[in-house]
Design a protein around this motif. Sequence first.
Motif, short mmCIF file in Angstrom:
data_model
loop_
_atom_site.label_atom_id
_atom_site.label_comp_id
_atom_site.label_asym_id
_atom_site.label_seq_id
_atom_site.Cartn_x
_atom_site.Cartn_y
_atom_site.Cartn_z
N PRO A 155 92.99 -15.18 63.12
CA PRO A 155 92.04 -15.07 63.15
C PRO A 155 91.55 -13.57 63.15
CG PRO A 155 92.44 -16.61 65.62
CD PRO A 155 93.45 -16.24 64.80
N PHE A 156 92.48 -12.64 63.32
CA PHE A 156 92.71 -11.31 63.40
C PHE A 156 92.70 -10.95 61.28
CE2 PHE A 156 94.70 -7.11 61.72
CZ PHE A 156 93.96 -6.16 62.08
N MET A 157 93.14 -12.07 60.51
CA MET A 157 93.65 -12.38 59.30
C MET A 157 92.37 -12.04 58.37
SD MET A 157 96.94 -12.93 57.72
CE MET A 157 96.73 -14.53 58.35
N ILE A 158 91.57 -13.99 59.16
CA ILE A 158 89.88 -14.11 58.30
C ILE A 158 89.01 -12.59 58.54
CG2 ILE A 158 88.14 -15.39 58.50
CD1 ILE A 158 89.83 -17.82 59.22
N ILE A 176 96.04 -13.70 44.18
CA ILE A 176 97.52 -13.68 45.81
C ILE A 176 98.41 -13.64 45.24
CG2 ILE A 176 97.90 -14.97 47.32
CD1 ILE A 176 95.27 -16.82 47.46
N LEU A 177 99.39 -12.13 45.83
CA LEU A 177 100.96 -12.26 45.35
C LEU A 177 101.51 -13.19 46.17
CD1 LEU A 177 100.56 -8.28 44.98
CD2 LEU A 177 100.05 -9.75 43.14
N GLY A 178 103.00 -14.23 45.54
CA GLY A 178 103.08 -14.85 45.99
C GLY A 178 102.90 -16.29 46.13
N LYS A 179 104.12 -17.87 46.17
CA LYS A 179 103.48 -18.47 45.93
C LYS A 179 102.81 -18.85 47.62
CE LYS A 179 105.50 -19.20 41.69
NZ LYS A 179 106.01 -20.17 41.32
N LYS A 180 104.50 -17.92 48.46
CA LYS A 180 104.21 -19.15 49.78
C LYS A 180 102.56 -18.50 50.42
CE LYS A 180 106.59 -19.63 54.07
NZ LYS A 180 108.37 -18.99 54.88
N ASN A 181 102.81 -17.15 50.21
CA ASN A 181 101.47 -16.75 50.60
C ASN A 181 100.24 -17.48 50.13
OD1 ASN A 181 99.74 -14.12 52.06
ND2 ASN A 181 100.57 -13.34 49.54
N ALA A 182 100.41 -17.25 49.05
CA ALA A 182 99.08 -18.38 48.09
C ALA A 182 98.94 -19.28 49.16
CB ALA A 182 99.01 -18.79 47.17
N THR A 183 99.99 -20.85 49.89
CA THR A 183 99.70 -21.64 50.54
C THR A 183 98.20 -20.91 51.61
OG1 THR A 183 101.53 -22.58 49.44
CG2 THR A 183 100.74 -23.28 51.71
N PHE A 184 99.12 -20.11 52.69
CA PHE A 184 98.55 -19.23 53.70
C PHE A 184 96.85 -18.95 53.54
CE2 PHE A 184 103.00 -20.04 54.84
CZ PHE A 184 102.70 -20.81 56.18
N ILE A 185 97.03 -18.49 52.10
CA ILE A 185 95.49 -18.05 52.00
C ILE A 185 94.55 -18.79 51.43
CG2 ILE A 185 94.50 -16.77 50.40
CD1 ILE A 185 96.21 -14.76 52.38
N ASN A 186 95.17 -19.85 51.06
CA ASN A 186 94.28 -20.85 51.14
C ASN A 186 93.97 -21.92 52.16
OD1 ASN A 186 94.33 -21.04 47.99
ND2 ASN A 186 96.46 -22.01 47.94
N LYS A 187 94.83 -21.75 53.04
CA LYS A 187 94.18 -22.16 54.64
C LYS A 187 93.50 -21.50 55.27
CE LYS A 187 98.66 -25.10 55.59
NZ LYS A 187 100.73 -24.51 57.06
N LEU A 188 92.89 -20.33 54.89
CA LEU A 188 92.29 -19.43 55.54
C LEU A 188 90.85 -19.46 54.52
CD1 LEU A 188 94.39 -16.04 55.65
CD2 LEU A 188 93.64 -17.43 57.65
N ASN A 189 91.06 -19.46 53.39
CA ASN A 189 89.28 -19.92 52.67
C ASN A 189 88.74 -20.93 52.52
OD1 ASN A 189 88.12 -18.84 50.29
ND2 ASN A 189 89.03 -19.80 48.94
N ALA A 190 90.18 -21.86 53.10
CA ALA A 190 89.44 -22.85 53.35
C ALA A 190 88.50 -23.53 54.44
CB ALA A 190 90.65 -24.77 53.58
N ASP A 191 89.18 -22.16 55.23
CA ASP A 191 88.56 -22.17 56.98
C ASP A 191 87.14 -20.98 56.51
OD1 ASP A 191 90.56 -23.75 58.58
OD2 ASP A 191 91.36 -22.02 58.93
N ALA A 192 87.11 -20.27 55.72
CA ALA A 192 86.40 -19.32 55.50
C ALA A 192 85.74 -18.85 54.68
CB ALA A 192 86.55 -17.72 56.55
N GLY A 193 85.52 -19.98 54.33
CA GLY A 193 85.10 -19.89 52.34
C GLY A 193 85.12 -18.90 52.00
N LEU A 194 85.76 -17.97 51.72
CA LEU A 194 86.19 -16.24 51.50
C LEU A 194 85.98 -16.20 49.62
CD1 LEU A 194 88.76 -15.22 53.52
CD2 LEU A 194 86.44 -14.95 53.83
N PHE A 195 86.06 -17.24 48.95
CA PHE A 195 86.23 -16.61 47.27
C PHE A 195 86.26 -17.89 46.79
CE2 PHE A 195 90.29 -14.17 49.82
CZ PHE A 195 89.62 -13.09 49.31
N ASP A 196 86.34 -17.85 45.45
CA ASP A 196 85.84 -19.13 44.97
C ASP A 196 87.03 -19.24 44.40
OD1 ASP A 196 82.58 -18.77 45.35
OD2 ASP A 196 82.61 -18.19 43.96
N LYS A 197 87.38 -18.71 43.20
CA LYS A 197 88.78 -18.53 42.47
C LYS A 197 90.30 -18.46 43.21
CE LYS A 197 90.55 -19.03 37.84
NZ LYS A 197 89.97 -18.77 36.34
N ALA A 198 91.43 -18.60 43.30
CA ALA A 198 92.21 -17.44 43.13
C ALA A 198 93.47 -17.46 42.11
CB ALA A 198 92.85 -18.42 45.30
#
Length: 231
Positions: A155-158, A176-198
């Motif tokens: 929640p703090f990250m979102i 997004i820097l880092g492939k593993k990082n991207a996996t988790f950022i994409n989860k946050l993006n799916a929750d919050a709809g932050l970015f159009d493209k990564a």
Amino acid sequence: MTTFADKVIDFNRSLHYTGTLPDGFRVLNPYLDNPETMQVMGAFYHKYYQDNRQRKFIIGINPSRHGAGVTGVPFTDTKRLEAVCGIKMQSAYTHEVSSVFMYDMIAAWGGADSFYKNFYINSPFPLAIIRRANGGKWLNANYYDDPKLFEMVRPFMISSLKKHISLGLDTSEVFILGKKNATFINKLNADAGLFDKATVLEHPRYIEQYKSKEKPWFIDKYIRELGKAVK
């Protein structure tokens, strides 16, 4: 008029994590731990962000103890803060591997003035995380190192990402820097709809530690991918 720099400085000044953490993890807040961090961080943003330009967002993982965990500036240790940005830190001297790659790439881009005019770098968890290892020694940790840690800080990250965006960032494409990082950022993006493209780029630390012989190729890749965004 409030500038981009003013907004970033206010964001950093108000940073405080009050959530829970799993046993063996701690959060370090450089803005509270060292008064000079706030000074040099402010000098950096006033130097490069004293305007209201819209910038592209480059997302790291979370600050290391030797980079932004000391200087308050993502991917910037005290060596490059002084040598490249002309801002000397009196109370600390640090070398951070990721900072080496990032500033070599920035030099290839055309220098800090040009780069920071177009890009803003930060992290979904903008404070340093450390974990206790065997023997009681504290080491750098990533927010995704432990499933419980990720869920606790999610929640703090979102909230933090939304605040970054509100500074005046272009959300049409995020880097997004880092492939593993991207996996988790994409989860946050799916929750919050932050970015159009990564667009995912290899993490600077990974390149420096494991792909150093191919470093020029990775710098070219960064320049090519980032360059597409500012044409």
